[in-house]
Design a protein around this motif. Structure first.
Motif, short mmCIF file in Angstrom:
data_model
loop_
_atom_site.label_atom_id
_atom_site.label_comp_id
_atom_site.label_asym_id
_atom_site.label_seq_id
_atom_site.Cartn_x
_atom_site.Cartn_y
_atom_site.Cartn_z
N GLY A 1 51.41 44.09 18.63
CA GLY A 1 50.17 44.71 19.11
C GLY A 1 48.96 43.84 18.84
O GLY A 1 48.09 43.68 19.71
N PHE A 2 48.89 43.26 17.64
CA PHE A 2 47.79 42.33 17.34
C PHE A 2 47.86 41.09 18.22
O PHE A 2 46.84 40.55 18.63
CB PHE A 2 47.78 41.95 15.87
N GLY A 3 49.08 40.64 18.51
CA GLY A 3 49.23 39.47 19.39
C GLY A 3 48.72 39.75 20.79
O GLY A 3 48.06 38.91 21.41
N TYR B 1 46.47 42.03 21.53
CA TYR B 1 45.01 42.14 21.39
C TYR B 1 44.37 40.76 21.35
O TYR B 1 43.33 40.53 21.98
CB TYR B 1 44.67 42.93 20.12
N TRP B 2 44.99 39.83 20.64
CA TRP B 2 44.48 38.46 20.57
C TRP B 2 44.52 37.80 21.96
O TRP B 2 43.59 37.13 22.36
CB TRP B 2 45.32 37.66 19.56
N TRP B 3 45.62 38.01 22.68
CA TRP B 3 45.76 37.47 24.03
C TRP B 3 44.63 37.99 24.93
O TRP B 3 44.03 37.25 25.69
CB TRP B 3 47.13 37.86 24.59
N ARG B 4 44.34 39.30 24.82
CA ARG B 4 43.28 39.90 25.63
C ARG B 4 41.92 39.33 25.26
O ARG B 4 41.07 39.10 26.12
CB ARG B 4 43.26 41.41 25.47
N SER B 5 41.69 39.06 23.98
CA SER B 5 40.40 38.50 23.57
C SER B 5 40.21 37.08 24.10
O SER B 5 39.09 36.67 24.38
CB SER B 5 40.25 38.53 22.05
N ILE B 6 41.30 36.36 24.26
CA ILE B 6 41.20 35.00 24.80
C ILE B 6 41.07 35.01 26.32
O ILE B 6 40.24 34.30 26.89
CB ILE B 6 42.45 34.18 24.40
N GLN B 7 41.86 35.82 27.01
CA GLN B 7 41.92 35.80 28.47
C GLN B 7 40.92 36.74 29.13
O GLN B 7 40.69 36.62 30.33
CB GLN B 7 43.34 36.17 28.94
N GLY B 8 40.36 37.70 28.41
CA GLY B 8 39.44 38.66 29.00
C GLY B 8 40.14 39.95 29.42
O GLY B 8 39.55 41.02 29.38
N LYS B 9 41.38 39.87 29.83
CA LYS B 9 42.22 41.01 30.19
C LYS B 9 43.62 40.72 29.68
O LYS B 9 43.96 39.57 29.44
CB LYS B 9 42.30 41.19 31.71
N VAL B 10 44.42 41.76 29.57
CA VAL B 10 45.81 41.52 29.16
C VAL B 10 46.56 40.80 30.27
O VAL B 10 47.29 39.84 30.04
CB VAL B 10 46.51 42.84 28.77
#
Length: 103
Positions: A61-63, A65-74
């Motif tokens: 789940g944290f991974g 969330y981290w992906w979304r923070s980098i890409q802007g969306k999941v």
């Protein structure tokens, strides 16, 4: 004499994303799901209990969330190939870790 006001130029039409963008989005969904599952199995193998699987799920789940923070969306529509390849390499590393732990 009549005054003809200037007409605005036609805006450039942006190219719609093609099949490549769809394939990368599908691969991202597949890799994020697979990676979370492998993290759960890694946690189970490390701690030899369901609590380890729960910790793996939390880490997944944290991974995401981290992906979304980098890409802007999941699952962004425009995604670079480099991001998908890095995600695939992380999944291979997690799977190899699982094979080492089990074997």
């Amino acid at each position: 004499m009549t005054l003809n006001p200037m007409q605005p130029a036609h805006p450039a039409k942006s190219a719609a994303p093609g099949k490549g963008a769809d394939i990368k989005t599908f691969a991202t969904a597949l890799l994020l799901t697979f990676g979370t599952g492998v993290l759960m199995m890694d946690g189970w193998a490390l701690l030899d209990s369901g609590f380890g699987a729960f910790l793996g799920l939390v880490a997944g789940g944290f991974g995401i969330y981290w992906w979304r923070s980098i890409q802007g969306k999941v699952f962004p529509r425009e995604l670079s190939t480099k991001s998908v390849v890095i995600l695939a390499v992380i999944n291979v590393a997690l799977a190899l870790l699982l094979l080492i732990l089990v074997g």
